[in-house]
Enzyme design. Structure first.
Site, PDB file in Angstrom:
ATOM      1  N   TYR A 112       0.505  -1.732   0.019  1.00 53.24           N
ATOM      2  CA  TYR A 112      -0.508  -0.062   0.183  1.00 53.24           C
ATOM      3  C   TYR A 112       0.936   1.587   0.152  1.00 53.24           C
ATOM      4  O   TYR A 112       1.462   1.312   1.179  1.00 53.24           O
ATOM      5  CB  TYR A 112      -1.178   0.164   0.985  1.00 53.24           C
ATOM      6  CG  TYR A 112      -2.290  -1.283   1.555  1.00 53.24           C
ATOM      7  CD1 TYR A 112      -2.025  -1.867  -0.044  1.00 53.24           C
ATOM      8  CD2 TYR A 112      -2.924  -1.392   2.130  1.00 53.24           C
ATOM      9  CE1 TYR A 112      -3.700  -2.609  -0.425  1.00 53.24           C
ATOM     10  CE2 TYR A 112      -4.138  -2.040   1.988  1.00 53.24           C
ATOM     11  CZ  TYR A 112      -4.357  -2.927   1.050  1.00 53.24           C
ATOM     12  OH  TYR A 112      -5.586  -2.933   0.875  1.00 53.24           O
ATOM     13  N   GLY A 113       0.884   2.182  -0.805  1.00 52.08           N
ATOM     14  CA  GLY A 113       1.587   2.966  -1.334  1.00 52.08           C
ATOM     15  C   GLY A 113       2.057   2.909  -3.056  1.00 52.08           C
ATOM     16  O   GLY A 113       2.662   1.771  -3.392  1.00 52.08           O
TER      17      GLY A 113
END
Length: 421
Positions: A112-113
């Protein structure tokens, strides 16, 4: 499943009580954020107990969690969710508001990112936990469920364990609540699958995680990994997927990710009013076919003086799942919390179930879920390459042309200490 609140308790009895014994009307429960608010999903205790209350929680394997969690996919994702570092202060307010009001389950992932912000969601969660000003007991009860990506270079159980240690280091916590396999590789790299399963066993046996789970698994692979882990004394406690009957039969708690369909079930968007970016392309295809469901959600919301997202989230809870709606703002967090403390009636559940069946368009499933690969290839019009399969998850997209960025992949390999794929 635990009842959130008895239907016999009239809504007028739900009040907010501060330390100074000041009362706030139910219509404005967010006037004060400290101390923790008295929320409708907490049992109403007679005054003789000095307003002590308990919070409804559910079991997830060896863990006890709130009936709803918060998802943090957007925390670090610039491409799909428009994340900017300037949002961090508001995200911390969101986290504090959630924890102060009984939410103790937060879902994240090591992927996530986007780009150089990969892992940002985990870093922010760790930071917010450390800086939380509430009671230590409340902080200690927070459960982080993170997912480990089945990157092409994670070929051994040892590499998967190292990924778990890296997530733990990013969050700066002693032990992860739930370590989850983000997706199955059975569709495109079967030999890698067993190594990932052994990685889950190893991280559990080493005490790096309290429990293990999976995400984006189809029914056949779910049964296989459940039996494999059970034979090694490792209980599979959770699954993020869409096959509840199988989860129930295996005593696996179902986590409902994207309970609002990436925003399609919020009522904010129409075929003529679409979000920007990749989501707009997806919404354009699916929204017209969701009209029967959206009409029913709106009817029930208006009748109950709730919002459409609150009805959609409560629908998941009434089905016995734990929804993890994503949150980026305090307003979203407040609205999501309003999904707790009440239950849809049996007739309302039947209405929504029927409306869902009458909606011809279905949400596109994750291509890593078993039996979905062929459907994705049919939609895209060609046989998927391994780079496209990996690239779709790297960027959290399901659009043709997405591919694995070599520079990004090399940087991630170097970050994890692997020189060659």
């Amino acid at each position: 499943m635990a009842m959130a609140l008895s239907n016999s308790v009239p809504s007028a009895c739900i009040i907010c009580l501060s330390a100074s014994n000041q009362f706030y009307p139910p219509s404005s429960p967010f006037k004060s954020l400290k101390p923790p608010l008295f929320w409708p999903w907490q049992k109403v205790i007679p005054p003789v107990l000095n307003h002590v209350y308990t919070r409804v929680q559910v079991k997830m394997g060896p863990l006890t969690v709130s009936p709803m969690g918060f998802g943090t996919w957007a925390w670090g994702n610039q491409l799909l969710w428009g994340y900017q570092p300037s949002m961090d202060s508001q995200l911390q307010q969101v986290f504090n508001l959630a924890v102060e009001n009984g939410i103790n389950l937060f879902d994240t992932a090591d992927s996530y990112g986007t780009g150089r912000l990969n892992g940002q969601s985990e870093k922010l969660l760790g930071k917010f936990i450390r800086e939380f000003q509430g009671e230590k007991r409340i902080r200690d009860e927070i459960v982080i469920a993170t997912k480990f990506a089945a990157y092409p270079w994670r070929l051994t159980s040892g590499q998967f364990v190292q990924a778990c240690r890296a997530s733990r280091d990013r969050m700066q916590i002693e032990q992860i609540g739930i370590g989850q396999l983000h997706w199955s590789t059975a569709n495109y790299a079967p030999p890698q699958e067993l190594a990932l399963w052994n990685g889950l066993v190893a991280m559990y046996e080493k005490g790096l995680v309290k429990a293990v789970g999976v995400s984006n698994y189809g029914p056949k692979q779910l049964v296989k990994i459940h039996d494999y882990l059970k034979a090694r004394g490792v209980p599979l406690c959770s699954a993020q997927m869409e096959i509840k009957n199988i989860c129930d039969s295996l005593d696996i708690r179902l986590i409902s990710y994207s309970p609002l369909g990436l925003g399609m079930l919020t009522g904010k968007y129409t075929p003529s009013r679409l979000p920007q970016g990749p989501r707009g392309l997806l919404f354009k295809q699916i929204l017209p076919g969701l009209k029967p469901l959206l009409v029913s959600l709106r009817e029930i919301a208006e009748k109950r003086c709730k919002t459409i997202p609150q009805v959609a989230i409560n629908w998941c809870i009434c089905k016995g799942t734990i929804p993890i709606p994503g949150v980026k703002t305090v307003k979203q967090a407040e609205e999501n919390l309003g999904a707790l403390g009440w239950r849809l009636s049996s007739s309302e559940l039947l209405q929504l179930d029927y409306a869902a069946q009458e909606s011809p368009q279905r949400m596109i499933q994750n291509i890593f879920q078993t039996n979905v690969l062929e459907e994705t290839e049919r939609l895209w019009g060609h046989k998927l390459k391994k780079s496209e399969i990996a690239g779709a998850e790297f960027y959290q997209l399901k659009e043709p042309g997405d591919s694995l960025n070599p520079a990004y992949a090399n940087r991630e390999k170097k970050r994890e200490g692997w020189s060659n794929m």
